[in-house]
Design a protein around this motif. Sequence first.
Motif, PDB file in Angstrom:
ATOM      1  N   SER A   1       1.169  -0.953  -0.199  1.00 30.94           N
ATOM      2  CA  SER A   1      -0.310  -0.025   0.117  1.00 30.94           C
ATOM      3  C   SER A   1       0.806   1.193   0.158  1.00 30.94           C
ATOM      4  O   SER A   1       0.338   2.762  -0.579  1.00 30.94           O
ATOM      5  CB  SER A   1      -0.940  -0.178   1.077  1.00 30.94           C
ATOM      6  N   CYS A   2       1.828   1.521   1.043  1.00 28.16           N
ATOM      7  CA  CYS A   2       2.625   2.265   0.949  1.00 28.16           C
ATOM      8  C   CYS A   2       3.382   2.875  -0.478  1.00 28.16           C
ATOM      9  O   CYS A   2       3.213   3.738  -0.755  1.00 28.16           O
ATOM     10  CB  CYS A   2       3.994   2.446   2.209  1.00 28.16           C
TER      11      CYS A   2
ATOM     12  N   GLY B   1       2.301   2.085  -3.237  1.00 28.85           N
ATOM     13  CA  GLY B   1       0.867   2.124  -4.778  1.00 28.85           C
ATOM     14  C   GLY B   1       1.220   3.761  -4.159  1.00 28.85           C
ATOM     15  O   GLY B   1       0.988   4.373  -4.685  1.00 28.85           O
ATOM     16  N   TYR B   2       0.865   3.933  -2.632  1.00 25.48           N
ATOM     17  CA  TYR B   2       0.598   5.683  -2.480  1.00 25.48           C
ATOM     18  C   TYR B   2       1.627   6.675  -3.405  1.00 25.48           C
ATOM     19  O   TYR B   2       1.317   7.516  -3.600  1.00 25.48           O
ATOM     20  CB  TYR B   2      -0.040   5.610  -0.683  1.00 25.48           C
ATOM     21  N   TYR B   3       2.939   5.866  -2.805  1.00 25.08           N
ATOM     22  CA  TYR B   3       4.524   6.823  -3.376  1.00 25.08           C
ATOM     23  C   TYR B   3       3.873   7.141  -5.372  1.00 25.08           C
ATOM     24  O   TYR B   3       4.555   7.882  -5.399  1.00 25.08           O
ATOM     25  CB  TYR B   3       5.478   6.015  -2.797  1.00 25.08           C
ATOM     26  N   ARG B   4       3.137   5.853  -5.338  1.00 29.14           N
ATOM     27  CA  ARG B   4       3.386   5.612  -6.921  1.00 29.14           C
ATOM     28  C   ARG B   4       2.569   6.980  -7.517  1.00 29.14           C
ATOM     29  O   ARG B   4       2.622   7.885  -8.509  1.00 29.14           O
ATOM     30  CB  ARG B   4       3.387   4.269  -7.130  1.00 29.14           C
ATOM     31  N   LEU B   5       1.538   6.755  -6.881  1.00 24.30           N
ATOM     32  CA  LEU B   5       0.512   7.480  -7.223  1.00 24.30           C
ATOM     33  C   LEU B   5       1.209   9.064  -6.556  1.00 24.30           C
ATOM     34  O   LEU B   5       0.302   9.832  -7.654  1.00 24.30           O
ATOM     35  CB  LEU B   5      -0.778   7.568  -6.126  1.00 24.30           C
ATOM     36  N   ALA B   6       1.220   9.692  -6.477  1.00 28.78           N
ATOM     37  CA  ALA B   6       1.812  10.696  -5.601  1.00 28.78           C
ATOM     38  C   ALA B   6       2.985  11.761  -6.401  1.00 28.78           C
ATOM     39  O   ALA B   6       2.919  12.731  -6.805  1.00 28.78           O
ATOM     40  CB  ALA B   6       2.392  10.827  -4.571  1.00 28.78           C
ATOM     41  N   THR B   7       3.744  10.503  -6.599  1.00 27.53           N
ATOM     42  CA  THR B   7       4.737  10.956  -7.928  1.00 27.53           C
ATOM     43  C   THR B   7       4.693  10.734  -9.319  1.00 27.53           C
ATOM     44  O   THR B   7       5.714  11.364 -10.217  1.00 27.53           O
ATOM     45  CB  THR B   7       5.845  10.450  -6.612  1.00 27.53           C
TER      46      THR B   7
END
Length: 94
Positions: free
Chosen positions: A79-80, A82-88
């Motif tokens: 999940s972390c 995935g969130y990092y990839r979405l944010a960047t």
Amino acid sequence: MFALATRQAVRTVAPIRQQKRGLVNWMVNYPDRVMEMKKIQQAGGTCQGEYNPTWLKQPGDNLTLIFGAGLVGYGAILSCVGYYRLATGKGKKE
């Protein structure tokens, strides 16, 4: 008259027998281990849940805990990521 004859024929052809439970006998006749498990669960007295939780008293409970914690940890890491990839914006398919 015909109904009486049919009833008599059915009685002679299919006699009523008692069920022997051959298929489910192993499911209903098993040893009762409730008191044995109760002794394991109640070992150590009462009000000791903090230091000796009930869900870790039986053999094999530690493996279940480790497996569950591993699954939760793996999911949290994914999940972390995935969130990092979405944010960047990294890891997108072009």
